[in-house]
Design a protein around this motif. Sequence first.
Motif, PDB file in Angstrom:
ATOM      1  N   SER A 106       0.829  -1.181  -0.149  1.00  0.00           N
ATOM      2  CA  SER A 106      -0.020  -0.117   0.078  1.00  0.00           C
ATOM      3  C   SER A 106       1.005   1.432   0.158  1.00  0.00           C
ATOM      4  O   SER A 106       2.115   1.186   0.217  1.00  0.00           O
ATOM      5  N   SER A 117       1.667   3.950   1.883  1.00  0.00           N
ATOM      6  CA  SER A 117       2.920   4.623   2.586  1.00  0.00           C
ATOM      7  C   SER A 117       4.274   3.770   2.583  1.00  0.00           C
ATOM      8  O   SER A 117       5.349   4.212   2.888  1.00  0.00           O
ATOM      9  N   CYS A 145      -2.229  -2.737   3.078  1.00  0.00           N
ATOM     10  CA  CYS A 145      -1.887  -1.856   4.426  1.00  0.00           C
ATOM     11  C   CYS A 145      -2.177  -2.937   5.597  1.00  0.00           C
ATOM     12  O   CYS A 145      -3.163  -3.672   6.030  1.00  0.00           O
ATOM     13  N   GLY A 164      -1.282  -1.745   8.776  1.00  0.00           N
ATOM     14  CA  GLY A 164      -1.401  -0.756   9.991  1.00  0.00           C
ATOM     15  C   GLY A 164      -0.277  -0.366  10.561  1.00  0.00           C
ATOM     16  O   GLY A 164      -0.134  -0.148  11.759  1.00  0.00           O
ATOM     17  N   LEU A 165       0.883  -0.399   9.975  1.00  0.00           N
ATOM     18  CA  LEU A 165       2.258  -0.018  10.307  1.00  0.00           C
ATOM     19  C   LEU A 165       2.913   1.007   9.449  1.00  0.00           C
ATOM     20  O   LEU A 165       4.162   1.031   9.667  1.00  0.00           O
ATOM     21  N   CYS A 166       2.098   1.767   8.904  1.00  0.00           N
ATOM     22  CA  CYS A 166       2.596   2.818   8.021  1.00  0.00           C
ATOM     23  C   CYS A 166       3.517   3.907   8.747  1.00  0.00           C
ATOM     24  O   CYS A 166       4.390   4.305   7.629  1.00  0.00           O
ATOM     25  N   ASP A 167       3.383   3.992   9.889  1.00  0.00           N
ATOM     26  CA  ASP A 167       4.384   4.991  10.279  1.00  0.00           C
ATOM     27  C   ASP A 167       5.797   4.265  10.794  1.00  0.00           C
ATOM     28  O   ASP A 167       6.627   4.930  10.949  1.00  0.00           O
ATOM     29  N   GLU A 168       5.921   3.070  10.508  1.00  0.00           N
ATOM     30  CA  GLU A 168       7.200   2.268  10.389  1.00  0.00           C
ATOM     31  C   GLU A 168       7.544   1.553   9.094  1.00  0.00           C
ATOM     32  O   GLU A 168       7.887   0.613   9.104  1.00  0.00           O
ATOM     33  N   GLU A 192       6.168   2.591  20.015  1.00  0.00           N
ATOM     34  CA  GLU A 192       4.776   3.408  19.545  1.00  0.00           C
ATOM     35  C   GLU A 192       5.140   4.834  19.714  1.00  0.00           C
ATOM     36  O   GLU A 192       5.438   5.296  20.777  1.00  0.00           O
ATOM     37  N   GLU A 240      -8.486   0.425   6.565  1.00  0.00           N
ATOM     38  CA  GLU A 240      -8.233   1.465   5.827  1.00  0.00           C
ATOM     39  C   GLU A 240      -6.732   1.832   5.704  1.00  0.00           C
ATOM     40  O   GLU A 240      -6.157   2.206   6.612  1.00  0.00           O
ATOM     41  N   PRO A 241      -6.095   1.988   4.345  1.00  0.00           N
ATOM     42  CA  PRO A 241      -4.706   2.145   4.067  1.00  0.00           C
ATOM     43  C   PRO A 241      -4.327   3.514   5.080  1.00  0.00           C
ATOM     44  O   PRO A 241      -5.109   4.522   4.848  1.00  0.00           O
ATOM     45  N   GLY A 242      -3.366   3.477   5.618  1.00  0.00           N
ATOM     46  CA  GLY A 242      -2.898   4.603   6.283  1.00  0.00           C
ATOM     47  C   GLY A 242      -3.468   4.903   7.779  1.00  0.00           C
ATOM     48  O   GLY A 242      -3.017   5.670   8.473  1.00  0.00           O
ATOM     49  N   THR A 243      -4.003   3.924   8.256  1.00  0.00           N
ATOM     50  CA  THR A 243      -4.769   3.896   9.447  1.00  0.00           C
ATOM     51  C   THR A 243      -3.889   2.937  10.527  1.00  0.00           C
ATOM     52  O   THR A 243      -3.853   1.628  10.223  1.00  0.00           O
ATOM     53  N   PHE A 244      -3.458   3.373  11.722  1.00  0.00           N
ATOM     54  CA  PHE A 244      -2.983   2.485  12.617  1.00  0.00           C
ATOM     55  C   PHE A 244      -3.448   2.925  14.016  1.00  0.00           C
ATOM     56  O   PHE A 244      -2.739   2.511  14.889  1.00  0.00           O
ATOM     57  N   ARG A 291      -4.491   0.133  16.278  1.00  0.00           N
ATOM     58  CA  ARG A 291      -3.176  -0.649  16.715  1.00  0.00           C
ATOM     59  C   ARG A 291      -2.925  -0.092  18.162  1.00  0.00           C
ATOM     60  O   ARG A 291      -2.428  -0.990  18.967  1.00  0.00           O
ATOM     61  N   TYR A 304      -3.549  -8.184  12.757  1.00  0.00           N
ATOM     62  CA  TYR A 304      -3.141  -8.187  14.217  1.00  0.00           C
ATOM     63  C   TYR A 304      -3.117  -9.299  15.263  1.00  0.00           C
ATOM     64  O   TYR A 304      -3.105  -9.196  16.289  1.00  0.00           O
ATOM     65  N   VAL A 345      -0.450   9.369  11.152  1.00  0.00           N
ATOM     66  CA  VAL A 345       0.099  10.162  10.180  1.00  0.00           C
ATOM     67  C   VAL A 345       1.285   9.396   9.289  1.00  0.00           C
ATOM     68  O   VAL A 345       1.990   8.994  10.453  1.00  0.00           O
ATOM     69  N   SER A 346       1.326   9.267   8.208  1.00  0.00           N
ATOM     70  CA  SER A 346       2.468   8.679   7.552  1.00  0.00           C
ATOM     71  C   SER A 346       2.818   9.059   6.267  1.00  0.00           C
ATOM     72  O   SER A 346       2.190  10.157   5.934  1.00  0.00           O
ATOM     73  N   GLY A 371       3.006   8.941  12.940  1.00  0.00           N
ATOM     74  CA  GLY A 371       3.038   8.319  14.205  1.00  0.00           C
ATOM     75  C   GLY A 371       1.262   8.841  14.479  1.00  0.00           C
ATOM     76  O   GLY A 371       0.575   9.311  13.837  1.00  0.00           O
TER      77      GLY A 371
END
Lengths: 160, 402
Positions: free
Chosen positions: A85, A87, A124, A126-130, B3, B78-82, B85, B119, B235-236, B243
């Motif tokens: 995805s 990111s 995705c 759910g690890l897009c920030d990493e 995190e 949803e892509p970009g959502t975490f 988590r 997850y 945010v990515s 984060g």
Amino acid sequence: MFVNEKEKILEFIDTIIDKHGIERTSLLPILGEIQEKFKCVPEFAQQRVAKIMDIHPVEVYSVVSFYSFLNVEKKGKYILRVCRSVSCDLAGKEKVVNILERELGLKIGETSADKKYTLEYTNCMGLCDEAPSLAINDQVYTKLTTEKLYQILSEIKENK
Amino acid sequence: MTEKIRKRDGLIIFSEYEKFSGLKKALSLSQDDILFELKSSNLKGRGGAGFPISTKWMLTAAAQSSEKYVVCNADEGEPGTFKDRVLLKEMPYLIFEGMIIAGYTIGAKKGIVYLRGEYNYLVNPLNEFLDEMKNENLLGENILGKDFSFEIEIFSGHGAYVCGEETALLESLEGQRGEARNRPPFPVNRGYKGFPTTVNNVESLSTVPHIIMKGGSWYSQFGTEKSKGTKLISVSGDCEKPGVYEIEWGTSIYDLLELVKAENTKAVQVGGASGVCVNKSQFDRTIAYEDLSTGGSIMIFNESRNMLAILKNFMEFFVEESCGQCTPCRIGNQKLLAFVEKIIQNEQTFSELNKIKELAETMKIASKCGLGQSSPNPFLSILENFKEEIFDSNSRGKYEHV
Ligand SMILES: Cc1cc2nc3c(=O)[nH]c(=O)nc-3n(C[C@H](O)[C@H](O)[C@H](O)COP(=O)(O)O)c2cc1C
Ligand code: SF4
Ligand code: FES
């Protein structure tokens, strides 16, 4: 598939059905356990589950074919899923794929002949920030670099 | 894994909180009191659709039935959502407290967390946490000595984005293909196994204990006229500090970009693949239900990125994840993707463009569930807001990479 593997799967089904019961709501948990242990839910397994739960085998097949984590053909012991995805794409998923394809000798979507590895894309995680990220079975790896990838690969290669 | 919770930015969810205090207080209140606080808080669903929580709970509470259910939507696909988590990992107590309070309010004895298969590494820690709660009599029979019993089960998904849609989720829980149902009947009347069910997002449920502790009117002082409280955003993309952040509704894109240290930003995708993409001239717009609504995903793209390649990635996602049940979505998304590929080859014509835009508008109205109703969003907004780049092949980069 070897005869004894088939026997094993059928035996396994009997034991987990005892645990989950035969209500329809148990279908996905049951299929999930079979998948996790044997890396597939083959036709004969679907038939056995259908028979015990008293539903048509086509019902079971329609469920197996719907979910991307369930499959009829056997996958590798290690299923490597690379996030494709946006990111992760921005963060260099292309490079991750190139390294994995080269090192495993597989293209995306393929399983090795010895059934040890399957390489595929996933959406995705759910690890897009990493990003970029990768899952190997239930374990996740993030902020992948070339060095990190080599280390991960050498760890799973040592594990027979 | 570290995190990135910005606690100092957290006004509500990431603020100081004594574990289980909201639950304990809620059980000393009447159901009507709880509904009153939720109503005055104006808390709306954080999963994307924005339906008022108090109304959903009131309807489920009012439904006559021997059995009722609370479902926590932790399918976060949803892509970009975490952000969910992070809550599941770091603050599971808030989620479980929210579920128990929901059960107490609507008259349910059982709650189910639908956790996305991706997850699965959270299943064991969550179950251990549930066991601890049972030991402390915060779950199980006669919770804290009250005439109220409640249990919670974790259910794993198996890799299907559409199962985040609440009726597809219920189908999946029932052992079926995750195909959205016709509505009405709504889940509040006929949900899990046909019984009244409230389906709520992880973040919505996690907000409830805070509202119980501090009151609905306290909560509603944050945010804007139409969007009360705070929102967790994920945010990515192109920024220095990606984060999860807790922001007050009404924050502008511009302020957000500054917060996360984003530079040379060309575009911001708000709301994930199914959201809209804004350009520089729109960075003064705000994150709010009445402006740029989002389930929490914010993706940032800098000047070096190729918008067409990004759009292609989004459309491939929808082609893959459409459940295929209805034609506008199944065929429509394929047509939109084919058109994007055509632009990449410089083979598009303007009469085709107008037709395809019409098709996208039709998908929004004619699709059966939110997936097909919102998948035209990135298509239409990127074509509109990045026209020059997209239709001038000279100003584009390479296509293989975004
Ligand atoms: C395709 C699709 C995917 C969705 N995915 C999620 C999800 O992952 N998590 C979520 O909470 N809501 C998701 N939703 C929204 C749910 O249908 C539903 O509105 C929400 O769970 C209600 O909870 P809330 O009122 O607390 O937001 C999705 C909707 C659609 C159409
Ligand atoms: S809109 Fe798409 S995902 Fe939703 S029911 Fe129709 S085909 Fe399935
Ligand atoms: S885009 Fe790869 S984990 Fe979200």
